[in-house]
Design a protein around this motif. Structure first.
Motif, PDB file in Angstrom:
ATOM      1  N   LEU A   1       0.838  -1.197   0.000  1.00 14.94           N
ATOM      2  CA  LEU A   1       0.000   0.000   0.000  1.00 14.94           C
ATOM      3  C   LEU A   1       0.874   1.249   0.000  1.00 14.94           C
ATOM      4  O   LEU A   1       1.739   1.412   0.854  1.00 14.94           O
ATOM      5  N   ASN A   2       0.642   2.129  -0.971  1.00 10.63           N
ATOM      6  CA  ASN A   2       1.435   3.349  -1.083  1.00 10.63           C
ATOM      7  C   ASN A   2       0.516   4.560  -1.065  1.00 10.63           C
ATOM      8  O   ASN A   2      -0.419   4.647  -1.865  1.00 10.63           O
ATOM      9  N   ARG A   3       0.799   5.487  -0.163  1.00  6.38           N
ATOM     10  CA  ARG A   3       0.024   6.720  -0.144  1.00  6.38           C
ATOM     11  C   ARG A   3       0.455   7.595  -1.310  1.00  6.38           C
ATOM     12  O   ARG A   3       1.645   7.872  -1.489  1.00  6.38           O
TER      13      ARG A   3
ATOM     14  N   CYS B   1     -13.322  -3.652   2.658  1.00  4.35           N
ATOM     15  CA  CYS B   1     -14.028  -3.906   3.911  1.00  4.35           C
ATOM     16  C   CYS B   1     -13.110  -3.559   5.074  1.00  4.35           C
ATOM     17  O   CYS B   1     -11.954  -3.168   4.887  1.00  4.35           O
ATOM     18  N   SER B   2     -13.644  -3.684   6.254  1.00  4.25           N
ATOM     19  CA  SER B   2     -12.863  -3.349   7.442  1.00  4.25           C
ATOM     20  C   SER B   2     -11.626  -4.242   7.505  1.00  4.25           C
ATOM     21  O   SER B   2     -11.733  -5.453   7.593  1.00  4.25           O
ATOM     22  N   GLY B   3     -10.460  -3.624   7.430  1.00 10.71           N
ATOM     23  CA  GLY B   3      -9.223  -4.375   7.568  1.00 10.71           C
ATOM     24  C   GLY B   3      -8.639  -4.936   6.296  1.00 10.71           C
ATOM     25  O   GLY B   3      -7.630  -5.646   6.355  1.00 10.71           O
TER      26      GLY B   3
ATOM     27  N   ILE C   1      -6.521  -9.598   1.038  1.00 13.27           N
ATOM     28  CA  ILE C   1      -5.345  -8.756   1.270  1.00 13.27           C
ATOM     29  C   ILE C   1      -5.599  -7.944   2.528  1.00 13.27           C
ATOM     30  O   ILE C   1      -6.524  -7.134   2.571  1.00 13.27           O
ATOM     31  N   ARG C   2      -4.791  -8.172   3.521  1.00 13.50           N
ATOM     32  CA  ARG C   2      -4.968  -7.470   4.792  1.00 13.50           C
ATOM     33  C   ARG C   2      -4.378  -6.067   4.710  1.00 13.50           C
ATOM     34  O   ARG C   2      -3.273  -5.867   4.194  1.00 13.50           O
ATOM     35  N   LEU C   3      -5.115  -5.094   5.219  1.00  7.13           N
ATOM     36  CA  LEU C   3      -4.637  -3.725   5.329  1.00  7.13           C
ATOM     37  C   LEU C   3      -4.783  -3.282   6.777  1.00  7.13           C
ATOM     38  O   LEU C   3      -5.759  -3.636   7.439  1.00  7.13           O
ATOM     39  N   SER C   4      -3.852  -2.512   7.246  1.00  7.39           N
ATOM     40  CA  SER C   4      -3.883  -2.045   8.631  1.00  7.39           C
ATOM     41  C   SER C   4      -5.020  -1.047   8.809  1.00  7.39           C
ATOM     42  O   SER C   4      -5.012   0.031   8.209  1.00  7.39           O
TER      43      SER C   4
END
Length: 309
Positions: free
Chosen positions: A17-19, A240-242, A264-267
């Motif tokens: 993930l890149n901002r 979705c959440s997370g 794919i998990r995201l914080s």
């Protein structure tokens, strides 16, 4: 390192993930939907959540709003618009429309589908989807081609006894809109529960309420906050959440939730209230949250050093 597959250990979100930007324009204060234009370069359409006027905004890849050059001296843009003597760039106003609770936006060809489908208390009787010919990025006004009132076939009372009739996720496949629900337990707005149901809009009446068709369900997915169908139509991204769940197109019918997803998990601490997702290209998702941040998520898997060729 490749992205995690359903059977893999989950890798940290910082590796995928890149901002890429920030939606700093003062009038876009609660981004709830995003979609990439299919015919205008460097244009993404966004909208606010409930409480705003009926309108959409064109932004670029950094999150900055597109302002017509001939209006550059007449309007202010960005975070400093509040302190300017000029009015803030108002976006594209949508005539003959209301903004009760816009939750998601979808695109197909040069048509936008704007979902006024938020229903936190499960008591709305005016849910609907606006169909809009995509405006030029510098336009000031437009109006819908049609408004499609909708209802759920399995909601028997208003308010509902079981709060499974809110929705924040909308996508369109070959001209047919689909809605994914967000569930709450105990008739409490703040008490979310896992699971979703997938509904299809089979009719397009404008003067009668269209009853959705229930086509699939999933019991354990975290509450969906947005959805987007890939440009080729081969994958469905559900934010979705997370994290993000990527569903391949089902072999038969349209039971998307019955295929095996890639998770794919995201914080959640990092993405916070992420409520908007779109495809930039076949390998890249763009995600926005209500705290004004924008990220890209690279989906193209790179070969692992110990993988077979």
């Amino acid at each position: 390192m490749g992205l995690p597959r359903p059977g893999d250990a989950q890798s940290p979100d910082s590796t995928v993930l890149n901002r890429t930007g920030r939606v700093a324009h003062t009038l876009i204060d609660e981004t709830s939907g995003i979609v990439r234009s299919r015919w205008q370069e460097n244009v993404w359409w966004v909208h606010n959540d409930s409480g705003d006027a009926p309108r959409i905004f064109a932004i670029d890849s950094t999150g900055a709003v597109h302002v017509a050059p001939w209006h550059a001296g007449d309007y202010a843009a960005g975070a400093d618009a509040d302190g300017s003597s000029a009015p803030a760039w108002p976006g594209v106003q949508i005539g003959a429309a209301a903004h009760i609770d816009y939750e998601d936006i979808a695109v197909e060809d040069r048509t936008l589908y704007l979902g006024d489908i938020g229903n936190n208390g499960n008591a709305r009787r005016d849910l609907g989807i606006y169909v809009i010919r995509e405006p030029f990025r510098y336009d000031r006004r437009t109006r819908p081609v049609r408004h499609l009132p909708i209802r759920y076939p399995d909601q028997e009372t208003v308010p509902a006894q079981e709060w499974h009739f809110d929705a924040e996720a909308l996508f369109v496949d070959d001209g047919t809109p689909y809605v994914l629900t967000k569930h709450r337990e105990g008739q409490q707005i703040g008490s979310l529960e896992p699971g979703t149901k997938l509904y299809r809009l089979d009719t397009k009446q404008t003067h009668q309420v269209n009853t959705l068709t229930l086509v699939d369900r999933h019991a354990t997915i975290p509450p969906p906050t947005a959805a987007a169908l890939s440009p080729s139509g081969d994958r469905l991204a559900v934010l979705c959440s997370g994290g993000v769940w990527l569903y391949p197109r089902p072999e038969e019918n349209d039971q998307w939730l019955s295929s095996e997803p890639r998770r794919i998990r995201l914080s959640a601490e990092r993405t916070q209230q992420a409520e908007a997702v779109t495809w930039d290209d076949p390998h890249t998702l763009r995600i926005a949250n209500e705290q004004r941040n924008v990220w890209t998520l690279l989906l193209k898997t790179r070969a692992r050093s110990n993988s077979r060729r």
